[in-house]
Design a protein around this motif. Structure first.
Motif, PDB file in Angstrom:
ATOM      1  N   ASP A  53      45.992 101.093  43.764  1.00 38.58           N
ATOM      2  CA  ASP A  53      44.593 101.501  43.604  1.00 38.58           C
ATOM      3  C   ASP A  53      43.774 101.140  44.846  1.00 38.58           C
ATOM      4  N   LEU A  54      43.959  99.925  45.336  1.00 41.39           N
ATOM      5  CA  LEU A  54      43.227  99.493  46.523  1.00 41.39           C
ATOM      6  C   LEU A  54      43.610 100.323  47.748  1.00 41.39           C
ATOM      7  N   LEU A  55      44.891 100.555  47.923  1.00 37.77           N
ATOM      8  CA  LEU A  55      45.339 101.332  49.089  1.00 37.77           C
ATOM      9  C   LEU A  55      44.801 102.751  49.031  1.00 37.77           C
ATOM     10  N   ARG A  56      44.857 103.360  47.857  1.00 40.98           N
ATOM     11  CA  ARG A  56      44.351 104.726  47.716  1.00 40.98           C
ATOM     12  C   ARG A  56      42.871 104.795  48.083  1.00 40.98           C
ATOM     13  N   ALA A  57      42.098 103.844  47.597  1.00 37.15           N
ATOM     14  CA  ALA A  57      40.664 103.837  47.891  1.00 37.15           C
ATOM     15  C   ALA A  57      40.396 103.581  49.370  1.00 37.15           C
ATOM     16  N   ARG A  58      41.143 102.671  49.967  1.00 31.90           N
ATOM     17  CA  ARG A  58      40.932 102.366  51.378  1.00 31.90           C
ATOM     18  C   ARG A  58      41.291 103.548  52.275  1.00 31.90           C
ATOM     19  N   ILE A  59      42.344 104.247  51.933  1.00 27.94           N
ATOM     20  CA  ILE A  59      42.716 105.423  52.725  1.00 27.94           C
ATOM     21  C   ILE A  59      41.619 106.479  52.663  1.00 27.94           C
ATOM     22  N   LEU A  60      41.079 106.705  51.473  1.00 28.76           N
ATOM     23  CA  LEU A  60      40.028 107.710  51.311  1.00 28.76           C
ATOM     24  C   LEU A  60      38.754 107.328  52.071  1.00 28.76           C
ATOM     25  N   ILE A  61      38.275 106.097  51.840  1.00 28.32           N
ATOM     26  CA  ILE A  61      36.988 105.683  52.398  1.00 28.32           C
ATOM     27  C   ILE A  61      37.090 105.361  53.884  1.00 28.32           C
ATOM     28  N   GLU A  62      38.047 104.527  54.250  1.00 29.94           N
ATOM     29  CA  GLU A  62      38.168 104.132  55.651  1.00 29.94           C
ATOM     30  C   GLU A  62      38.693 105.275  56.517  1.00 29.94           C
ATOM     31  N   GLY A  63      39.503 106.135  55.909  1.00 31.21           N
ATOM     32  CA  GLY A  63      39.976 107.303  56.648  1.00 31.21           C
ATOM     33  C   GLY A  63      38.829 108.220  57.026  1.00 31.21           C
TER      34      GLY A  63
ATOM     35  N   ALA B 109      25.445 104.963  56.417  1.00 23.65           N
ATOM     36  CA  ALA B 109      24.992 103.714  55.805  1.00 23.65           C
ATOM     37  C   ALA B 109      25.588 103.524  54.416  1.00 23.65           C
ATOM     38  N   VAL B 110      26.136 104.589  53.852  1.00 24.48           N
ATOM     39  CA  VAL B 110      26.716 104.527  52.504  1.00 24.48           C
ATOM     40  C   VAL B 110      28.151 104.006  52.552  1.00 24.48           C
ATOM     41  N   LEU B 111      28.913 104.434  53.561  1.00 25.02           N
ATOM     42  CA  LEU B 111      30.323 104.073  53.614  1.00 25.02           C
ATOM     43  C   LEU B 111      30.554 102.591  53.925  1.00 25.02           C
TER      44      LEU B 111
ATOM     45  N   GLN C 217      38.834 111.072  71.221  1.00 23.12           N
ATOM     46  CA  GLN C 217      38.032 111.623  70.120  1.00 23.12           C
ATOM     47  C   GLN C 217      38.864 112.535  69.198  1.00 23.12           C
ATOM     48  N   ASP C 218      40.102 112.122  68.975  1.00 23.23           N
ATOM     49  CA  ASP C 218      41.007 112.868  68.102  1.00 23.23           C
ATOM     50  C   ASP C 218      40.899 112.287  66.691  1.00 23.23           C
ATOM     51  N   ALA C 219      40.078 112.897  65.868  1.00 23.22           N
ATOM     52  CA  ALA C 219      39.794 112.371  64.533  1.00 23.22           C
ATOM     53  C   ALA C 219      41.043 112.325  63.658  1.00 23.22           C
TER      54      ALA C 219
ATOM     55  N   LEU D 262      45.225 104.940  61.459  1.00 26.62           N
ATOM     56  CA  LEU D 262      44.606 103.967  60.556  1.00 26.62           C
ATOM     57  C   LEU D 262      45.384 103.876  59.252  1.00 26.62           C
ATOM     58  N   VAL D 263      45.755 105.022  58.698  1.00 31.66           N
ATOM     59  CA  VAL D 263      46.503 105.033  57.439  1.00 31.66           C
ATOM     60  C   VAL D 263      47.817 104.264  57.600  1.00 31.66           C
TER      61      VAL D 263
END
Length: 244
Positions: free
Chosen positions: A97-107, A165-167, A211-213, A220-221
């Motif tokens: 659960d934590l990994l899934r959320a971190r990939i979504l938000i931090e990605g 500011a939300v992320l 700047q390769d998103a 990061l993932v």
């Protein structure tokens, strides 16, 4: 004795303003416990008592109790029936659960940051990597606290460039919940003989510099998935041994 006009005025003001002393202590207690959780000072499943924390922080129990309430609301701690709290245990479901959320938000944060990074910021994160290399060169002195601090500095220097500011508070919350797990993984990596964890950060820097998103997000993932995958494998292995 009659009170002076100044004394009466001060009493009127005091009656209208809320005391700030305890709030200041509470904020400091909260910040310190938060820092300790993100840094992995507390281990998964570790039980914490209000009295014990108050003694360690050299304060009364009230600010500790209120700070713990905030951390329980943030899912960083769990309340126990005996008025103590504990760091959530590591489970397969929690790791996933934590990994899934971190990939979504931090990605998403790093993808946004990639288009906004300027040479000065690239230089800053390269400096952090340089400090990491210097630390790794001291092979006789494994400084986990320093490694955790550098890792956090590296990532948040990037995330602050995302323009959202939300992320940022969402990412901070995820790190708050992940901290104890990540520290366990750092020790496990060390025991396994893996030392060059900074290589994943170098890939991130290379992608950001161009700047390769997509490449930044992929790097990061790979970086944040490693400790979760490693811990997941250890849990599954331990579960298999228990069944034999």
């Amino acid at each position: 004795m009659h009170k002076t006009a100044t004394e009466r005025n001060n009493e009127t003001i005091a009656a209208q303003l809320a005391p700030v002393g305890r709030e200041t202590v509470q904020d400091r207690v909260y910040s310190e416990l938060r820092r300790a959780l993100i840094g992995g000072l507390f281990e998964p499943s570790q039980v914490l008592t209000i009295r014990g924390l108050a003694d360690a922080l050299v304060t009364s129990t009230m600010p500790v109790r209120e700070a713990l309430g905030r951390l329980i609301t943030e899912k960083a701690l769990e309340a126990l029936p005996n008025r103590s709290v504990r760091v959530p245990p590591i489970t397969l479901d929690r790791l996933d659960d934590l990994l899934r959320a971190r990939i979504l938000i931090e990605g998403e944060a790093i993808a946004l940051a990639a288009a906004r990074m300027v040479p000065r910021q690239i230089s800053t994160i390269e400096t952090i990597l340089g400090e990491w290399d210097e630390m790794r060169a001291l092979k006789h002195k494994k400084d986990v606290d320093r490694e955790v601090t550098l890792n956090q500095s590296f990532h948040f220097e990037i995330y602050r460039s995302c323009g959202s500011a939300v992320l940022i508070p969402m990412i901070e919350s995820l790190w708050l919940q992940s901290g104890p797990c990540i520290r366990v993984a750092i020790y496990a990596f060390s025991e396994a003989g893996e030392v060059d964890t900074a290589q994943y950060h170098r890939r991130i820097v290379e992608a950001l510099a161009t700047q390769d998103a997509r490449a930044a997000r992929d790097a990061l993932v790979a970086d944040i998935s490693r400790p979760f995958t490693f811990l997941r494998s250890k849990l599954q292995s331990a579960a298999g041994k228990d069944q034999t």
